[in-house]
Design a protein around this motif. Structure first.
Motif, PDB file in Angstrom:
ATOM      1  N   LEU A 173      43.468  69.361  14.215  1.00 21.50           N
ATOM      2  CA  LEU A 173      43.909  68.738  15.465  1.00 21.50           C
ATOM      3  C   LEU A 173      43.432  67.243  15.529  1.00 21.50           C
ATOM      4  CD1 LEU A 173      45.099  68.798  18.280  1.00 21.50           C
ATOM      5  CD2 LEU A 173      42.968  69.581  19.152  1.00 21.50           C
ATOM      6  N   LEU A 174      42.225  67.161  15.302  1.00 26.13           N
ATOM      7  CA  LEU A 174      41.659  65.659  15.257  1.00 26.13           C
ATOM      8  C   LEU A 174      42.114  64.797  14.275  1.00 26.13           C
ATOM      9  CD1 LEU A 174      39.335  64.058  16.795  1.00 26.13           C
ATOM     10  CD2 LEU A 174      37.674  65.001  15.106  1.00 26.13           C
ATOM     11  N   LEU A 175      42.291  65.425  13.009  1.00 26.43           N
ATOM     12  CA  LEU A 175      42.914  64.774  11.850  1.00 26.43           C
ATOM     13  C   LEU A 175      44.382  64.361  12.168  1.00 26.43           C
ATOM     14  CD1 LEU A 175      41.673  66.558   8.934  1.00 26.43           C
ATOM     15  CD2 LEU A 175      41.319  64.204   9.209  1.00 26.43           C
ATOM     16  N   SER A 176      45.230  64.968  12.871  1.00 29.00           N
ATOM     17  CA  SER A 176      46.557  64.863  13.076  1.00 29.00           C
ATOM     18  C   SER A 176      46.662  63.997  14.350  1.00 29.00           C
ATOM     19  CB  SER A 176      47.396  66.011  13.597  1.00 29.00           C
ATOM     20  OG  SER A 176      47.346  67.237  12.583  1.00 29.00           O
ATOM     21  N   VAL A 177      45.836  63.967  15.319  1.00 32.90           N
ATOM     22  CA  VAL A 177      45.893  63.103  16.453  1.00 32.90           C
ATOM     23  C   VAL A 177      45.447  61.446  15.998  1.00 32.90           C
ATOM     24  CG1 VAL A 177      44.679  62.385  18.665  1.00 32.90           C
ATOM     25  CG2 VAL A 177      45.305  64.803  18.206  1.00 32.90           C
ATOM     26  N   MET A 178      44.206  61.549  15.074  1.00 34.96           N
ATOM     27  CA  MET A 178      44.111  60.219  14.646  1.00 34.96           C
ATOM     28  C   MET A 178      45.005  59.491  13.953  1.00 34.96           C
ATOM     29  SD  MET A 178      41.452  59.515  16.330  1.00 34.96           S
ATOM     30  CE  MET A 178      41.503  57.839  15.598  1.00 34.96           C
ATOM     31  N   GLU A 179      45.811  60.351  12.894  1.00 35.60           N
ATOM     32  CA  GLU A 179      46.848  59.938  12.168  1.00 35.60           C
ATOM     33  C   GLU A 179      47.942  59.438  12.925  1.00 35.60           C
ATOM     34  OE1 GLU A 179      48.730  61.042   7.887  1.00 35.60           O
ATOM     35  OE2 GLU A 179      48.020  62.481   9.016  1.00 35.60           O
ATOM     36  N   THR A 180      48.248  60.310  14.019  1.00 32.47           N
ATOM     37  CA  THR A 180      49.596  59.980  14.743  1.00 32.47           C
ATOM     38  C   THR A 180      49.349  58.685  15.439  1.00 32.47           C
ATOM     39  OG1 THR A 180      50.101  62.176  15.118  1.00 32.47           O
ATOM     40  CG2 THR A 180      50.973  60.536  16.754  1.00 32.47           C
ATOM     41  N   ILE A 181      47.950  58.502  16.109  1.00 34.12           N
ATOM     42  CA  ILE A 181      47.711  57.330  16.838  1.00 34.12           C
ATOM     43  C   ILE A 181      47.450  56.232  15.966  1.00 34.12           C
ATOM     44  CG2 ILE A 181      45.818  56.248  18.268  1.00 34.12           C
ATOM     45  CD1 ILE A 181      45.478  58.991  19.456  1.00 34.12           C
ATOM     46  N   MET A 182      46.627  55.786  14.752  1.00 33.74           N
ATOM     47  CA  MET A 182      46.344  54.837  14.139  1.00 33.74           C
ATOM     48  C   MET A 182      46.836  54.891  12.658  1.00 33.74           C
ATOM     49  SD  MET A 182      42.460  54.626  15.474  1.00 33.74           S
ATOM     50  CE  MET A 182      42.306  53.085  14.629  1.00 33.74           C
ATOM     51  N   GLY A 183      47.478  55.957  12.267  1.00 40.66           N
ATOM     52  CA  GLY A 183      48.194  56.108  10.692  1.00 40.66           C
ATOM     53  C   GLY A 183      46.871  56.176   9.874  1.00 40.66           C
ATOM     54  N   ARG A 184      47.063  55.772   8.700  1.00 42.59           N
ATOM     55  CA  ARG A 184      46.120  55.886   7.636  1.00 42.59           C
ATOM     56  C   ARG A 184      44.627  55.333   8.426  1.00 42.59           C
ATOM     57  NH1 ARG A 184      44.920  59.119   3.648  1.00 42.59           N
ATOM     58  NH2 ARG A 184      43.649  58.329   1.822  1.00 42.59           N
ATOM     59  N   SER A 185      44.612  54.243   8.816  1.00 44.83           N
ATOM     60  CA  SER A 185      43.583  53.672   9.170  1.00 44.83           C
ATOM     61  C   SER A 185      42.612  54.604  10.180  1.00 44.83           C
ATOM     62  CB  SER A 185      43.633  52.298   9.831  1.00 44.83           C
ATOM     63  OG  SER A 185      44.437  52.546  11.012  1.00 44.83           O
ATOM     64  N   GLY A 186      43.446  55.218  10.966  1.00 38.71           N
ATOM     65  CA  GLY A 186      42.722  56.357  11.817  1.00 38.71           C
ATOM     66  C   GLY A 186      42.106  57.560  11.088  1.00 38.71           C
ATOM     67  N   VAL A 187      42.807  57.853   9.830  1.00 43.52           N
ATOM     68  CA  VAL A 187      42.108  58.888   9.251  1.00 43.52           C
ATOM     69  C   VAL A 187      40.835  58.211   8.679  1.00 43.52           C
ATOM     70  CG1 VAL A 187      42.355  60.336   7.067  1.00 43.52           C
ATOM     71  CG2 VAL A 187      44.456  60.153   8.678  1.00 43.52           C
ATOM     72  N   VAL A 188      40.832  56.913   8.165  1.00 46.79           N
ATOM     73  CA  VAL A 188      39.785  56.429   7.203  1.00 46.79           C
ATOM     74  C   VAL A 188      38.509  56.255   8.420  1.00 46.79           C
ATOM     75  CG1 VAL A 188      38.812  54.250   6.431  1.00 46.79           C
ATOM     76  CG2 VAL A 188      41.089  55.309   5.786  1.00 46.79           C
TER      77      VAL A 188
END
Length: 432
Positions: free
Chosen positions: A259-274
């Motif tokens: 969930l946390l990974l998916s939310v960050m990727e949706t909000i900020m893209g690849r930079s969110g995962v980083v």
């Protein structure tokens, strides 16, 4: 010369960072997802069960000598030693410390680098943790002055991005009672009360080095704890809101990490995962350093200083590196029933410590602690022994407080048992 304001901020920041591990990051978003439009109530009960009880634990310990042994002394020599050892093993090398490396790899390293090099990473992670933890007198300063500001800034960036670009609107949730219970249970899962028992070793040491004693030490610890609680509250609220905004997008069955990974990727893209990877790495490293240093100090104390803290820190890091390779799910599956049994007894000791001068009979503490321990043991066994299902019908069981009634009843029975004359004299000498 003392600079109390600076000391409060440094110690408070260090406490925040040591408490804020991977579990504290993944539980609030899932809580928000489950509670939807009533996420604020769920977040409030979660914060109470986590940060609130942890602060009470620190205050209870600082009121005494700062040690868990002193807090548990009235339960009896063997129960105090047994519970102390269990706490330091559970939130030390057996469970919590290995989980920091496993969480960093699964939430930070693997999603970014797409690697399966878990073993090599665990060696690197604990090599860094050992270098920092091997300087116990500097742990509070290292974490409070340097690592925490970086962690907090990264967290705020992540949260503000989620607020500015929400995934959706929180969906309607269940009733208030159910939401409150969900928050309480999620707060228990962080087990930060155990963390407070361990981290208090470092807090007491930091206060002593800064020449705080008595009431001044208690007040300083209280203010530092409040700084940590405020910091945790802000972050928990932000993360819970991110999860609540995702309640109309993801099914509640989604895993916490995913969930946390998916939310960050949706909000900020690849930079969110980083960014998430950086936050998780900082959060877990600060927790690992604090736990390793405090656990090493505790085990060195058991040998009365015959074995120094550095050798214990090295042994803890090596053992934790090996266990961390089992992965988050395996560690959590192993730790859950053990923590379920030990946690209520420790909470009972903490609560009774605030009435230490009012309780004249040690049997009250002994039997109350035993009642909580037996009730929680039966609760854990009821998952495998159907005949013990009656334990699930105790008052407040739905809030995981089913052990409270047996603890209170056994404590009252303790009033009926007369103390031996030697015990009365010992208690009188302690009061003097």
């Amino acid at each position: 010369m003392k600079n109390r304001s600076k000391d409060i901020i440094v110690i408070g920041f260090a406490l925040f960072a040591m408490f804020f591990g991977a579990g504290n990051m993944i539980f609030p978003p899932k809580l928000g997802l489950e509670t939807g439009s009533q996420w604020a109530l769920g977040f409030a009960s979660f914060t109470f069960a986590d940060a609130g009880l942890a602060l009470l634990t620190i205050l209870a310990l600082i009121r005494g000598t700062g040690s868990f042994e002193h807090l548990a002394r009235r339960a009896g020599r063997f129960p105090a030693a047994f519970l102390g050892l269990c706490v330091f093993l559970c939130v030390g090398p057996l469970m919590a410390i290995p989980r920091t490396a496993a969480s960093t790899f699964e939430l930070g390293v693997a999603p970014i680098f797409h690697t399966e090099g878990r073993v090599l990473f665990s060696i690197f992670f604990f090599a860094v943790a050992f270098v920092l933890a091997a300087r116990p007198s500097k742990v509070i300063d290292i974490i409070g002055k340097f690592l925490t500001p970086a962690l907090y800034v990264a967290l705020l960036v992540m949260i503000f991005q989620g607020i500015l670009h929400p995934m959706g609107r929180p969906e309607a949730a269940a009733g208030a009672a159910e939401v409150f219970a969900t928050g309480i249970k999620a707060g228990y899962q962080t087990m930060d009360v155990f963390g407070a028992v361990i981290f208090n070793v470092l807090v007491a040491s930091a206060l002593a080095q800064r020449r705080y004693q008595g009431k001044e030490a208690l007040k300083t610890a209280a203010w530092a704890g409040l700084v940590a609680v405020v910091g945790l509250t802000v972050v928990y609220g932000g993360l819970a809101y991110l999860g609540a905004c995702a309640s109309g997008v993801y099914d509640k069955s989604i895993g916490q990490s995913q969930l946390l990974l998916s939310v960050m990727e949706t909000i900020m893209g690849r930079s969110g995962v980083v960014l998430l990877g950086i936050v998780v790495a900082l959060a877990c490293l600060t927790t690992a350093v604090g736990l390793t240093s405090a656990a090493a100090s505790y085990f060195s104390g058991l040998t009365r200083g015959k074995v120094g803290e550095v050798p214990f820190a090295a042994a803890i890091c090596v053992f934790s590196a090996a266990v961390s390779n089992a992965g988050i799910d395996s560690i959590v599956a192993f730790s859950a029933p053990v923590l379920t049994v030990i946690y209520p007894a420790v909470l009972t000791l903490i609560a009774l410590s605030f009435f230490d001068e009012k309780i004249k009979n040690d049997w009250v503490v002994r039997l109350a602690t035993l009642g909580a321990l037996v009730a929680s043991l039966l609760k854990a066994l009821s998952n495998w022994v159907p005949a013990l299902g009656f334990i699930n019908r105790l008052p407040l069981d739905s809030l995981d407080f089913g052990w409270l009634a047996p603890a209170v009843l056994c404590g009252l029975l303790g009033l009926l048992i007369p103390m031996k004359q030697t015990e009365e004299k010992r208690r009188e000498s302690v009061r003097r």
